[in-house]
Design an enzyme around this catalytic site. Structure first.
Site: not given
Ligand SMILES: [Mg+2]
Length: 392
Positions: A10, A106
């Site tokens: 992420d 992500e």
């Molecule tokens: Mg993020």
């Protein structure tokens, strides 16, 4: 026992990190990417310094500025973000083809085949992303997607601080349930705010309480989802990392950084998605005759609807028209939208029929061919179509 090595990646405060690369004077300052405070603008991403002052995404911009008058407001540049996102996804694909992108910033990777410790693999990826794009990223590492994702959320929270967390949180094989046990139930997938509330009323606050809860009780209260959340609480998740490798369909989707109810925002995003999708289809010389639209609501309920066409298409405007029709037919206006996706499938390879020469559609086709060529040569910024120019 053989176990999988799953990584969740992420990017940290993605939009803000991109802005900071453009303008390093923003470093360590409270700033946010968001819409105008005079309209109904909302914050879509905020720096870690801003988070410390109580700013969060989805907050109305006007409210954020009242709370924090020194907040620096930066307007968003989605094309830039998409380009950076693609660079990152390409880097991930260099590590493994078993890659599942789940939003603009992500992705899951299945790195079971790489002969190295999971932590070392995550570190390699983190350094490579930083070196090639300048972007900070955090990682959760475990034996399945569920725990890898929660590990990442947890790792980032632990770092706190004024700046990007760049966390790497590993959960060792066999330790999944132990890791989850003390965490709050709302960190689990399948446990939205309503379910969390209901669990808490029944004294189930931590994941360990959920893991040991009576299954009949859970099924009585939550139906099928009851069994699902109990399994999740035990750290069990067998879903594979699903790569979009095989060319059965070409899809493009966008997760909003906050949930959206404004139809204009959704449609303008769908227009951008259609343009990207069309350009990818034409690059691969594919035309498809089924159009699908995916709508994911704020509570993760996901709806996919499709229509079949009598002839195959690859043009932005036509894709958009069909997708818009599907969306308008099926959208539940009471439910804010978290993700919107469009895909095209049922491919016919190759060029158009000659009989279509000189129709408006064919002219558009020729235009798009020139447009794609110029875009490939000079990049997105140099040439923009009319519909895109108005938006910027
Ligand atoms: Mg993020």
């Amino acid at each position: 026992m053989k176990y999988r090595k799953i990584i969740h990646m992420d990017l940290d405060a993605f939009f803000c990190a991109v802005e900071e690369l453009k303008n390093p004077s923003l470093m360590n300052k409270p700033f946010a990417v968001g819409g105008s405070p005079t309209g109904r603008g909302v914050i879509s991403s905020c720096s870690y310094a801003a988070r410390k002052l109580g700013i969060h995404s989805a907050m109305p911009t006007a409210q954020a500025l009242r709370l924090c008058p020194e907040l620096i407001l930066v307007s968003s540049r989605h094309r830039e973000y998409s380009q950076k996102s693609k660079m990152v996804m390409d880097i991930l694909a260099d590590f493994t083809p078993r890659l599942e992108q789940i939003s603009v910033d992500e992705a899951f990777l299945d790195v079971s085949d790489i002969q190295k410790e999971s932590y070392a693999i995550a570190l390699d990826i983190q350094l490579k992303i930083d070196f090639e794009t300048g972007l900070p990223a955090s990682f959760g590492v475990s034996t399945n997607k569920l725990v890898a994702k929660i590990a990442n959320d947890y790792g980032k929270k632990q770092k706190g601080g004024n700046t990007y967390p760049r966390a790497i949180q590993v959960v060792e094989p066999g330790k999944e349930a132990d890791f989850l046990a003390p965490l709050s139930v709302d960190m689990l997938w399948g446990v939205g705010p309503k379910t969390a509330e209901k669990l808490k009323i029944n004294g189930i606050k931590t994941i360990s309480a959920l893991a040991t809860a009576n299954e009949d009780f859970l099924i009585a209260h939550f139906g099928k989802n009851g069994k699902f959340i109990k399994n999740n609480a035990l750290g069990i998740d067998t879903r594979p990392v699903e790569n979009s490798g095989e060319m059965k369909s070409v899809s493009q989707e966008m997760t909003f950084e906050h949930d959206i109810s404004d139809i204009d925002v959704i449609l303008s995003e769908m227009k951008l998605i259609s343009e990207k999708l069309g350009s990818r289809l034409r690059k691969k010389n594919l035309m498809g005759s089924t159009v699908h639209v995916k709508i994911r609501y704020f509570d993760f309920k996901t709806l996919t609807r499709q229509i079949s066409l009598s002839s195959p298409i690859d043009q932005d405007g036509i894709i958009y028209d069909h997708a818009k029709r599907i969306f308008m037919d099926h959208w539940n206006q009471k439910m804010p939208v978290r993700l919107i996706g469009i895909s095209v499938s049922r491919f016919t390879q190759g060029e158009k029929q000659l009989s279509l020469w000189d129709t408006g559609e064919e002219k558009e086709s020729k235009f798009l061919k020139v447009y794609d060529t110029l875009k490939n040569k000079y990049g997105n910024e140099v040439i923009k179509k009319g519909s895109s120019i108005q938006k910027d």
